[in-house]
Design an enzyme around this catalytic site. Structure first.
Site, mmCIF file in Angstrom:
data_model
loop_
_atom_site.group_PDB
_atom_site.id
_atom_site.type_symbol
_atom_site.label_atom_id
_atom_site.label_comp_id
_atom_site.label_asym_id
_atom_site.label_seq_id
_atom_site.Cartn_x
_atom_site.Cartn_y
_atom_site.Cartn_z
ATOM 1 N N GLU A 154 0.862 -1.264 0.140
ATOM 2 C CA GLU A 154 0.166 0.017 -0.021
ATOM 3 C C GLU A 154 0.889 1.362 -0.026
ATOM 4 O O GLU A 154 0.367 2.324 -0.877
ATOM 5 C CB GLU A 154 -0.938 -0.036 1.166
ATOM 6 C CG GLU A 154 -2.142 -0.951 1.308
ATOM 7 C CD GLU A 154 -1.683 -2.660 1.770
ATOM 8 O OE1 GLU A 154 -2.230 -3.391 1.561
ATOM 9 O OE2 GLU A 154 -0.401 -2.641 2.266
ATOM 10 N N PHE B 296 -5.452 -0.049 5.859
ATOM 11 C CA PHE B 296 -4.172 0.043 5.103
ATOM 12 C C PHE B 296 -3.859 1.398 4.268
ATOM 13 O O PHE B 296 -2.916 1.902 4.320
ATOM 14 C CB PHE B 296 -4.005 -1.210 4.048
ATOM 15 C CG PHE B 296 -4.654 -2.417 4.735
ATOM 16 C CD1 PHE B 296 -4.026 -2.770 5.813
ATOM 17 C CD2 PHE B 296 -5.159 -3.239 3.805
ATOM 18 C CE1 PHE B 296 -4.322 -3.977 6.353
ATOM 19 C CE2 PHE B 296 -5.548 -4.572 4.420
ATOM 20 C CZ PHE B 296 -5.111 -4.936 5.652
ATOM 21 N N HIS C 190 -14.245 -0.800 3.486
ATOM 22 C CA HIS C 190 -14.113 -1.573 4.548
ATOM 23 C C HIS C 190 -13.525 -0.860 5.858
ATOM 24 O O HIS C 190 -13.224 -1.089 6.485
ATOM 25 C CB HIS C 190 -13.161 -2.786 4.235
ATOM 26 C CG HIS C 190 -13.682 -4.038 3.519
ATOM 27 N ND1 HIS C 190 -13.702 -3.444 2.062
ATOM 28 C CD2 HIS C 190 -13.832 -5.090 3.491
ATOM 29 C CE1 HIS C 190 -14.010 -4.604 1.322
ATOM 30 N NE2 HIS C 190 -14.275 -5.686 2.065
#
Length: 315
Positions: free
Chosen positions: A61, A86, A112
């Site tokens: 990431e 992330f 999420h």
């Protein structure tokens, strides 16, 4: 309340995927990056349509944010996508230094978010991302409440020059903005319900829960004004102050820590411009846990019943 019309439910991560495809057809400068999560973040929809404009950066990431910064520096518009934990958590330094500091035109699509990630548990339930992103100078922070708003937010993010953090959820949520007069405007809150006894400021999936809580309060003779704050930064300070003056009491509701999120942003404004009693409802300085998303919202008192009960107790 007697009406039993079925409410359509769509996860805002789905809306994100669809919006990217729509924009991709209109704008050839739009590029999508993901970190080995295209199926979950729904950027796979864009990958199918425009494989040459989709980059899978792997489980890296921090590297993905650096690549997005480089792409933005060439004049293209990158949407870098991963789970909120992330995108905002693991890659915070890169977001701050490679995107925020040079004020590059990078859009971060964080899916999420919050405890409604459910069974993935505490390590993946990011309840700190709004707080982190708010602290980066020049970063716009958007947390849409449903499918209609999420699609509009992605379009607004594309049209805005500068870094934007977009927060999406895994759980399917009711579509509440499906009406002809709906208009998304960056930095502007939306009054969804009028009331004189208190104002509920809500963001993300908590907007629909707050509307339902307002119905329960109304049955007890308490009239709650409900305001959808889809843009947490820049905040609609004018509306916040006006609503606080009108009702004299404020409740904030967010699927995020009560530290540093919507509640903190509103308290920052009110303590300076219009001191008002404020009750912050959200994740109360604890980590989440593994479990079905709906049950978690109930346990952490972020469903309509919990919001209603906590407001009643406070009043």
């Amino acid at each position: 309340m007697a009406e039993t019309k079925e409410v359509k439910k769509i996860a805002t991560r789905e809306s994100y995927g669809h919006a990217l495809v729509e924009l991709g057809k209109e704008h050839e400068d739009l590029v999508v990056l993901d970190a080995d999560l295209a199926a979950a973040t729904k950027t796979a929809m864009f990958k199918r349509e425009f494989p040459e404009r989709h980059v899978d950066c792997g489980i890296a990431e921090c590297n993905m944010i650096g690549i997005a910064a480089g792409i933005a520096a060439t004049g293209r518009v990158p949407f870098a996508s991963s789970f909120a934990m992330f995108a905002a958590g693991r890659a915070f330094e890169q977001v701050r230094n490679s995107v925020g500091y040079p004020h590059l035109n990078v859009k971060i699509g964080a899916t999420h978010a919050g405890i409604s990630v459910g069974e993935d548990g505490a390590t993946h339930q990011c309840n700190e991302d709004i707080a982190l992103m708010r602290t980066i100078p020049g970063m716009v922070v958007i947390n849409p409440s449903d499918d209609v708003e999420a699609r509009a937010a992605v379009r607004a993010a594309y049209e805005y020059q500068g870094p934007v953090y977009l927060r999406f959820g895994r759980l399917a949520v009711p579509v509440i903005n499906d009406r002809p007069d709906y208009r998304f405007e960056l930095g502007k809150g939306i009054v969804l319900r009028e009331g004189k006894d208190l104002t509920i400021f809500a963001t993300g999936l908590e907007v629909s829960e707050s509307l339902a809580a307002a119905e329960l309060l109304a049955a007890d003779g308490i009239q709650a004004k409900v305001v959808n704050i889809h843009t947490i930064k820049p905040l609609d300070e004018e509306l916040v102050v006006a609503a606080a003056k009108e009702t004299g009491k404020v409740v904030t509701v967010e699927e995020h820590s009560v530290i540093g999120g919507l509640g903190s942003a509103i308290c920052d404004v009110l303590c300076e411009k219009c001191p008002t009693p404020v009750k912050k409802l959200g994740v109360q300085d604890v980590f989440g846990e593994s479990g079905p998303a709906v049950k978690l919202l109930e346990k952490y008192r972020l469903d309509a019943k919990g919001i209603y009960q906590d407001i009643k107790a406070w009043l």
